[in-house]
Design a protein around this motif. Structure first.
Motif, PDB file in Angstrom:
ATOM      1  N   HIS A  23       0.809  -1.210   0.000  1.00  0.00           N
ATOM      2  CA  HIS A  23       0.000   0.000   0.000  1.00  0.00           C
ATOM      3  C   HIS A  23       0.848   1.268   0.000  1.00  0.00           C
ATOM      4  CE1 HIS A  23      -4.003  -1.835   0.393  1.00  0.00           C
ATOM      5  NE2 HIS A  23      -3.341  -2.808   0.977  1.00  0.00           N
ATOM      6  N   SER A  26      -3.045   4.266   3.713  1.00  0.00           N
ATOM      7  CA  SER A  26      -1.846   3.581   3.216  1.00  0.00           C
ATOM      8  C   SER A  26      -1.186   2.746   4.306  1.00  0.00           C
ATOM      9  CB  SER A  26      -0.845   4.599   2.655  1.00  0.00           C
ATOM     10  OG  SER A  26      -0.187   5.318   3.682  1.00  0.00           O
ATOM     11  N   GLU A  41      -7.041  -8.097   3.687  1.00  0.00           N
ATOM     12  CA  GLU A  41      -5.987  -8.045   2.669  1.00  0.00           C
ATOM     13  C   GLU A  41      -5.455  -9.442   2.335  1.00  0.00           C
ATOM     14  OE1 GLU A  41      -4.677  -5.530   0.846  1.00  0.00           O
ATOM     15  OE2 GLU A  41      -6.323  -4.311   1.629  1.00  0.00           O
TER      16      GLU A  41
END
Length: 551
Positions: free
Chosen positions: A407, A495, A525
């Motif tokens: 990210h 992020s 994720e």
């Protein structure tokens, strides 16, 4: 292999063989370290007829990389097809002997040279005293003679010495010329046997690495191939990509996998020089394609973040056979394989055996078939909690750090990309790792250390922020400061998989809520990266939706 053969060699034969280039020191031998004093003592023993130990030579037609000739001077290469004798034991003695008797200067790695012509025989010393000396200060002229002159001086030179020394000069020369050196010759053994003998002899020293052996074995002057130099060239090309920490062992495994689909030590040693060299350039291209793929598709910016160096091997095998960047199911199946290895501790033991097994799985992916796996992974929220103790060397933790890096984490204060460095990621107290809820703060709240030092509490930040701007402050305090500095704080925090400061409990300093939310974010994720199979009993069976797919 023929049995080792005890032999003896005269001074003239030994020196002649060295000068012809028939006796060589293989690359895996260590540097010449004896000083002049030790060498003088050796020559003293020879003149007195004392035993100086046995030389062990390996007689072979193999041509290995010789890092230096005896004494470091230029000597001819042996005739192609002829036997050569590689020194397995006795390098220090043999180099000392040759340098002393020829009176040469031996250059050290630091550039300093030792002049062996300044070694003398004391013509006045009795047999019980030191005959070979280095210090001639305060000795009367013609009471000593250079060792080199003793052997090679002409009649006129020797005649210039007082007559009372003539018999001693003649006697000492005859002793050296008639001295029989003990040799054991390992005749026509394999490289594996020769290096095993070398290793057993040198039990007190540093054992040979497989790479050192292969550097020696694959050296080819005609094809200008030197594995040591080729590897360094590769590392220098990888340095700007921040992948310079990959090991020579990994590169050897790659080349062996390309050729034999196996990379055990035994199989690597059996690789022929020709096929190794023939494979090298295409193999390096495959390794570089792998690194480019890891950096660009998985967004793993530095090699230190890789869960295992060994993961380079199966991916390089893929690119060796599939030059184009993978798309479609190949891409998905490779991703599934990567994360299954990273999250399961796949290469924590028996690396070579497992790599050999996994090549069959890569072959399936090349055929666009989903491989079957005989190991499970645990990416449930409970599993992430249980396996989340933060240790920078663990593959499970590195896998999650790779998710963080994917990210492209931004700096809290200005939204710039965090500089992730190989040399900041070697240990848990790295400059790049930051406990979002600082340890010092949580310890005051009596939070258990397991939950304090958990991957769910780790963010990747710049050293400047970690040490100077955050310290032991609570998140509510330091984040309010960054909100004022960073106009795009929401994007910055996303992020770091911190999707909303308010809901994550940051402004309330609610670590329990923060921990729970971060675990859920990590779980989401990881689900994107795994293809669920019936054999997976520890993978959350709720499959990722389309919007969860990696962009």
């Amino acid at each position: 292999m023929k049995l080792p053969e005890p032999q003896s060699s005269s001074f003239s034969t030994l020196i002649s063989d060295i000068q012809k280039g028939l006796i060589k020191i293989p690359q895996f031998q260590r540097d010449f370290v004896w000083d002049l004093t030790k060498s003088a003592n050796l020559m003293d023993s020879i003149i007195k007829g004392y035993p100086i130990g046995t030389f062990i030579f390996w007689k072979t037609k193999e041509r290995l990389r010789s890092i230096r000739n005896i004494g470091g001077i230029e000597l001819p290469d042996p005739i192609p097809g002829d036997f050569v004798y590689f020194v397995l034991d006795g390098q220090q003695r043999l180099t000392s002997l040759f340098a002393s008797l020829k009176g040469i200067t031996v250059k050290r790695e630091n550039g300093v040279g030792d002049d062996y012509s300044k070694m003398y025989v004391d013509l006045e010393a009795d047999e019980d005293s030191q005959l070979v000396v280095l210090d001639i200060e305060n000795r009367k002229d013609k009471s000593y003679i250079k060792l080199k002159d003793l052997l090679y001086g002409g009649l006129s030179l020797l005649a210039s010495y007082p007559v009372e020394y003539h018999s001693r000069i003649d006697e000492y020369r005859k002793r050296i010329e008639s001295y029989l050196f003990s040799i054991i010759s390992l005749n026509e053994a394999t490289l594996d046997v020769a290096t095993e003998v070398f290793t057993r002899i040198n039990v007190g020293g540093k054992p040979l690495t497989l790479f050192e052996i292969m550097v020696a074995k694959t050296y080819d002057s005609e094809r200008n191939f030197d594995l040591s130099e080729k590897f360094q060239e590769l590392i220098e090309r990888l340095r700007p990509l921040n992948y310079e920490t990959i090991s020579d062992a990994t590169v050897l495994q790659c080349i062996s996998i390309f050729i034999k689909k196996d990379c055990t030590r035994k199989e690597i040693l059996k690789l022929s020089k020709t096929e190794f060299i023939d494979t090298w350039d295409k193999g390096v291209d495959a390794i570089e394609a792998t690194i480019e793929y890891f950096r660009n598709y998985y967004r793993i910016p530095v090699s230190q973040l890789l869960p295992y160096n060994a993961l380079i091997v199966p991916f390089a095998y893929f690119f060796y056979h599939n030059i184009d960047k993978p798309t479609g199911v190949k891409q998905k199946y490779l991703q599934d394989y990567f994360w299954r290895c990273a999250l399961s501790g796949r290469f924590s033991s028996s690396v070579e055996t497992k790599l050999g097994q996994d090549i069959r799985r890569i072959d399936s992916i090349l055929r666009e078939e989903l491989p079957k796996y005989d190991w499970t992974i645990d990416i449930t929220e409970e599993g992430i909690i249980n396996h989340g103790w933060f240790s920078a060397g663990r593959s499970y933790i590195k896998a999650i750090l790779c998710v963080y890096a994917y990210h492209q984490p931004k700096s809290f204060n200005d939204g710039s990309l965090v500089n992730i460095s190989n040399y900041w990621l070697k240990q848990a107290n790295s400059k790049n790792y930051h406990h979002f809820f600082p340890k010092a703060y949580l310890l005051k709240t009596n939070t258990d250390m397991f939950y304090i030092n958990h991957i769910a509490n780790i963010t990747i930040v710049d050293d400047f922020l970690n040490k100077r701007e955050i310290g032991a402050k609570s998140p509510a305090v330091y984040m309010r400061k960054f909100i004022k500095q960073n106009d795009d704080i929401d994007s910055t925090m996303k992020s770091h998989l911190i999707n909303d400061l308010e809901s994550f409990g940051v402004f309330d300093n609610d670590y329990e809520r923060f921990f729970e939310k971060r675990i859920k974010a990590i779980h989401k994720e990881l689900k994107k990266r795994i293809i669920f199979q019936d054999s997976d009993d520890k993978v959350d069976i709720s499959l990722p939706s389309n919007e969860d797919a990696i962009e």
